[in-house]
Design a protein around this motif. Structure first.
Motif, PDB file in Angstrom:
ATOM      1  N   ALA A  18       6.444  69.193  86.751  1.00 36.14           N
ATOM      2  CA  ALA A  18       7.438  68.415  87.472  1.00 36.14           C
ATOM      3  C   ALA A  18       6.778  67.847  88.716  1.00 36.14           C
ATOM      4  N   ASN A  19       7.343  66.813  89.316  1.00 36.71           N
ATOM      5  CA  ASN A  19       6.766  66.243  90.541  1.00 36.71           C
ATOM      6  C   ASN A  19       6.997  67.147  91.740  1.00 36.71           C
ATOM      7  N   ARG A  32      15.213  77.788  89.991  1.00 39.09           N
ATOM      8  CA  ARG A  32      14.297  76.762  90.476  1.00 39.09           C
ATOM      9  C   ARG A  32      14.894  75.379  90.246  1.00 39.09           C
ATOM     10  N   ARG A  33      14.742  74.545  91.269  1.00 41.08           N
ATOM     11  CA  ARG A  33      15.206  73.158  91.182  1.00 41.08           C
ATOM     12  C   ARG A  33      13.977  72.268  90.995  1.00 41.08           C
ATOM     13  N   VAL A  38      10.275  65.958  84.850  1.00 45.50           N
ATOM     14  CA  VAL A  38      10.371  67.386  84.515  1.00 45.50           C
ATOM     15  C   VAL A  38      10.144  67.568  83.018  1.00 45.50           C
ATOM     16  N   ARG A  39       9.309  68.577  82.677  1.00 48.70           N
ATOM     17  CA  ARG A  39       8.957  68.813  81.277  1.00 48.70           C
ATOM     18  C   ARG A  39       9.031  70.307  80.962  1.00 48.70           C
ATOM     19  N   PHE A  40       9.703  70.670  79.857  1.00 51.17           N
ATOM     20  CA  PHE A  40       9.817  72.057  79.417  1.00 51.17           C
ATOM     21  C   PHE A  40       9.326  72.188  77.978  1.00 51.17           C
ATOM     22  N   ASN A  48      12.337  66.783  78.138  1.00 59.10           N
ATOM     23  CA  ASN A  48      11.999  65.987  79.322  1.00 59.10           C
ATOM     24  C   ASN A  48      13.281  65.559  80.017  1.00 59.10           C
ATOM     25  N   CYS A  49      13.231  65.370  81.351  1.00 54.67           N
ATOM     26  CA  CYS A  49      14.366  64.885  82.122  1.00 54.67           C
ATOM     27  C   CYS A  49      13.895  64.429  83.499  1.00 54.67           C
ATOM     28  N   ASP A  50      14.819  63.867  84.301  1.00 56.09           N
ATOM     29  CA  ASP A  50      14.483  63.460  85.672  1.00 56.09           C
ATOM     30  C   ASP A  50      14.601  64.619  86.639  1.00 56.09           C
TER      31      ASP A  50
END
Length: 505
Positions: A18-19, A32-33, A38-40, A48-50
């Motif tokens: 994630a960034n 965790r935020r 974001v990658r799982f 994947n998501c923002d």
């Protein structure tokens, strides 16, 4: 006693990147935020998501915006929100949901997907589009089984194709074979016809189908129904098995049988297996049976022609007939009887090598009898028969009763006369090239001898039995159907005399 408990191993959701990452104690311990790209990973599932919240204690996550889930590189799911439970491997995707599997795309506002069983379902309405065959399917409830590529749709199911539309209560669709299976009331509409069934299948790729349970095919002119209906949309051929009913809504007749085949492009139907044509008139119905019934349109494409092949037999309260083959043309309401035909109207039996019956409003208007024509009626006793014979006869009727007979060529008559008290006293034998006979209450009232008449009245006791019958006389009352059930009794037709050829030098 020792025992073992086996449980499936649960793996933890893995954060691939994630960034930015933050811990938010307000949301709980070890929460965790995650923000930005974001990658799982969890077993064979990539997500994947923002942005997302990862809950380590419950092995779950909430994800937001630009959701993308990929399982085994076959199922691809997109949406705006995601709740994923790692222990049960279930995903709940909300808003603008899109599931892509090969050429199939499913869209919905909600989707629950079981990654362990490869099953997804929605309950708030959904749409499936198959680009390969231009199929679009919508329903309120839907289930997708990823491995066998099966969809189950329930509640207000609609399948739209450029060639047809299907409306059903419950439908199963395989995205590989592109076969739709019906499990409830279903209607299929196209420009050619409407099809209804409550169970069956439709191969949308090859345009082949089978329909069962109250199935029928409806065109602008006919309704074709039976226990099982097979239909090839490309060739326009439909086949019906068991309890076949063909209803002609234009010409107002019904054909029943055990098997039927319908050629839609030619508008032809063939029915076998004890077929019966029923034509209903104002006060009566006509029932016709033969080994095979064949219906087609005439050359104008407006009126239908019905052919009855072999062992034809029909019954109407005031008219019955038997022959080998029969043709009924509805354009002129004419019945044509071929091969040893015989027709009965009240007390009269009519035979010839060919008979043509012109009807109007369910009644005989007139009849043409060609070659060796006979009209016979029986007197009180079994051995006396009134007879009219000629090469050709035209018989006119009023209320289905003979009222005038015109004999052309080789005219002969035998009719019996009675005393005032009704006793037979003589027989009148007459010969004339042409005759005109007037009838009243099925009895001869007047005879006009048109050409070269010879008539003699004999006392009844002076005439021998052989003289009481004209040449080729036949009394075929035993073949006459007395009820509509008798049309199924097969008669042995009399043999046609074979003319011997004379040898010439």
């Amino acid at each position: 006693m020792p025992f073992c408990v086996f449980s499936q191993k649960v793996t933890k959701i893995e954060l691939l990147g994630a960034n930015s990452l933050e811990y938010d104690e307000k949301l709980g311990k070890n929460v965790r935020r995650l923000l930005g790209n974001v990658r799982f990973k969890h077993d064979d599932v990539l997500m994947n998501c923002d942005s997302a919240y990862l809950y380590s204690e419950t092995n779950s996550l909430d994800a937001f915006s630009n959701i993308y889930i990929n399982q085994g590189d076959t199922v691809h799911i997109y949406g705006d929100k995601l709740k994923y439970m790692g222990n049960s491997r279930k995903a709940e995707i909300l808003n603008n949901v899109r599931l892509v599997d090969n050429d199939m795309t499913l869209t919905s506002n909600n989707l629950t997907y079981d990654m362990k069983k490869d099953i997804g379902f929605y309950t708030g309405g959904g749409k499936m589009v198959s680009a390969k065959n231009n199929n679009t399917l919508t329903s309120n409830i839907g289930y997708y089984y990823s491995k066998p590529k099966n969809f189950f749709f329930k509640d207000s199911v609609v399948l739209i194709n450029p060639e047809y539309e299907i409306y059903s209560d419950t439908l199963k669709f395989n995205t590989v074979s592109e076969i739709a299976y019906f499990f409830g009331p279903t209607n299929i509409y196209s420009k050619e016809n409407q099809i209804y069934c409550e169970n069956g299948w439709y191969d949308t790729k090859n345009d082949l189908s089978k329909f069962k349970k109250n199935s029928f095919l409806l065109t602008s002119e006919q309704k074709l129904q039976g226990d099982s209906l097979y239909y090839d949309r490309k060739t326009g051929i439909g086949q019906v098995y068991s309890n076949v009913i063909i209803t002609d809504t234009v010409n107002k007749f019904i054909i029943n049988g055990d098997y039927a085949i319908h050629y839609e492009h030619k508008d032809q139907s063939t029915i076998t297996g004890k077929p019966v044509l029923t034509m209903t008139f104002e006060k009566d119905s006509l029932f016709l049976h033969a080994d095979t019934l064949f219906a087609e349109m005439d050359s104008t494409g407006v009126h239908r022609i019905v052919h009855a092949y072999h062992h034809s037999k029909f019954y109407k309260n005031d008219m019955q007939g038997v022959c080998d083959s029969l043709v009924y043309t509805l354009s002129d309401s004419t019945i044509r009887l071929y091969i040893q035909p015989v027709l009965w109207s009240t007390e009269n039996q009519m035979t010839a090598e060919f008979i043509s019956i012109k009807t109007a409003d369910g009644k005989i208007d007139h009849m043409v009898m060609d070659v060796n024509a006979f009209i016979v009626s029986q007197e009180d006793t079994v051995k006396y028969f009134n007879q009219i014979k000629g090469k050709n006869i035209v018989a006119s009727f009023h209320e289905n009763a003979l009222n005038k007979v015109k004999v052309t060529g080789n005219g002969e008559t035998i009719y019996f006369t009675r005393e005032d008290n009704g006793d037979l006293f003589g027989v009148n034998k007459a010969i004339s090239s042409d005759l005109l006979i007037y009838m009243k209450e099925n009895a001869i009232e007047k005879i006009s001898f048109i050409n070269k008449p010879e008539a003699t009245l004999f006392p009844i006791e002076d005439v021998t039995a052989t003289e009481l019958e004209l040449k080729d006389f036949q009394w075929r009352e035993d073949q006459r159907p007395k009820t509509k059930e008798d049309i199924f009794v097969r008669n042995i037709l009399p043999e046609i005399p074979v003319k011997k050829k004379v040898k010439t030098r």
